[in-house]
Design an enzyme around this catalytic site. Structure first.
Site, mmCIF file in Angstrom:
data_model
loop_
_atom_site.group_PDB
_atom_site.id
_atom_site.type_symbol
_atom_site.label_atom_id
_atom_site.label_comp_id
_atom_site.label_asym_id
_atom_site.label_seq_id
_atom_site.Cartn_x
_atom_site.Cartn_y
_atom_site.Cartn_z
ATOM 1 N N THR A 6 0.827 -1.199 0.000
ATOM 2 C CA THR A 6 0.000 0.000 0.000
ATOM 3 C C THR A 6 0.862 1.251 0.000
ATOM 4 O O THR A 6 2.071 1.188 0.207
ATOM 5 C CB THR A 6 -0.941 0.020 1.214
ATOM 6 N N LYS A 38 -8.405 2.417 2.778
ATOM 7 C CA LYS A 38 -7.374 2.340 3.813
ATOM 8 C C LYS A 38 -7.227 3.642 4.585
ATOM 9 O O LYS A 38 -6.368 3.756 5.451
ATOM 10 C CB LYS A 38 -6.043 1.970 3.173
ATOM 11 N N GLY A 50 -4.711 6.700 8.255
ATOM 12 C CA GLY A 50 -4.359 5.863 7.114
ATOM 13 C C GLY A 50 -3.552 4.688 7.613
ATOM 14 O O GLY A 50 -2.746 4.827 8.540
ATOM 15 N N CYS A 164 5.507 1.670 -7.886
ATOM 16 C CA CYS A 164 5.397 0.580 -6.918
ATOM 17 C C CYS A 164 4.348 -0.433 -7.373
ATOM 18 O O CYS A 164 3.177 -0.073 -7.548
ATOM 19 C CB CYS A 164 5.016 1.134 -5.545
ATOM 20 N N THR A 167 0.989 -0.746 -5.302
ATOM 21 C CA THR A 167 0.173 0.459 -5.175
ATOM 22 C C THR A 167 -0.597 0.670 -6.466
ATOM 23 O O THR A 167 -0.044 0.487 -7.551
ATOM 24 C CB THR A 167 1.075 1.686 -4.903
#
Length: 191
Positions: A6, A38, A50, A164, A167
């Site tokens: 994440t 999230k 978060g 990433c 993500t």
């Protein structure tokens, strides 16, 4: 602690604090969900949190943290310190591998199970696997653009999602004006 899966970013800029998070949930090397939320509001919408870690850990910590906020009448710093004490000593909680960012009008914190309650030096903070990318992008945009906190957070997580693999660009954003700007709470926005 290495959290994969994440990106959570908080930015305080121009009188607004914004927390943004991607929506991807992975299991090993498989994407299981694209639109997880999230980033959440706690304590009568006065605190934005978060979370980076597993889903079960998130629900456990959100619930425990909300209880601490209630116990300490919304005092974010005190609730965070007390949560980390429990997190380190409770038999169940101490096995949770997670990080949290928690912000209010007054405080801007990163919280871990190692007992860390860290305040940002520059009002930009990120956790999760895409944190270095989002953090670098946000710092650059704060310094070299006229974008709002929310625009900076959205663009920075989007940039992290391009780098990433854990993500994605299903971004949830929550914002509120800070203490030095007066009392409007922003409404959560899912983009």
């Amino acid at each position: 602690m290495k959290i994969r899966g994440t990106t959570i970013l908080a930015v305080k800029h121009k009188g607004v604090v914004t927390v943004a998070g991607d929506g991807q949930v992975t299991f090993d090397v498989t994407v299981m969900k694209h639109g997880a939320r999230k980033v959440r509001r706690l304590y009568h919408d006065q605190v934005i949190v978060g979370f980076a870690g597993t889903t079960a850990d998130a629900f456990t910590l959100f619930d425990r943290f909300d209880q601490k906020l209630e116990q300490y009448n919304g005092n974010l710093l005190r609730a965070a310190v007390e949560l980390t004490k429990d997190w380190r000593t409770d038999r169940v909680l101490r096995h949770l591998e997670a990080l949290m960012i928690a912000v209010s009008k007054e405080y801007f914190l990163m919280i871990s199970g190692n007992g860390d309650v860290i305040e940002s030096d520059d009002d930009v903070m990120a956790i999760g696997s895409g944190a270095p990318y989002a953090l670098a992008a946000a710092r650059a945009l704060v310094r070299h653009s006229d974008l709002s906190a929310t625009e900076i957070a959205r663009e920075s997580v989007k940039i992290a999602s391009e780098i990433c693999i854990y993500t994605n660009d299903h971004i949830t954003i929550e914002e509120m004006e800070t203490a030095d700007f007066g009392g409007r709470n922003g409404q959560g926005e899912k983009v």
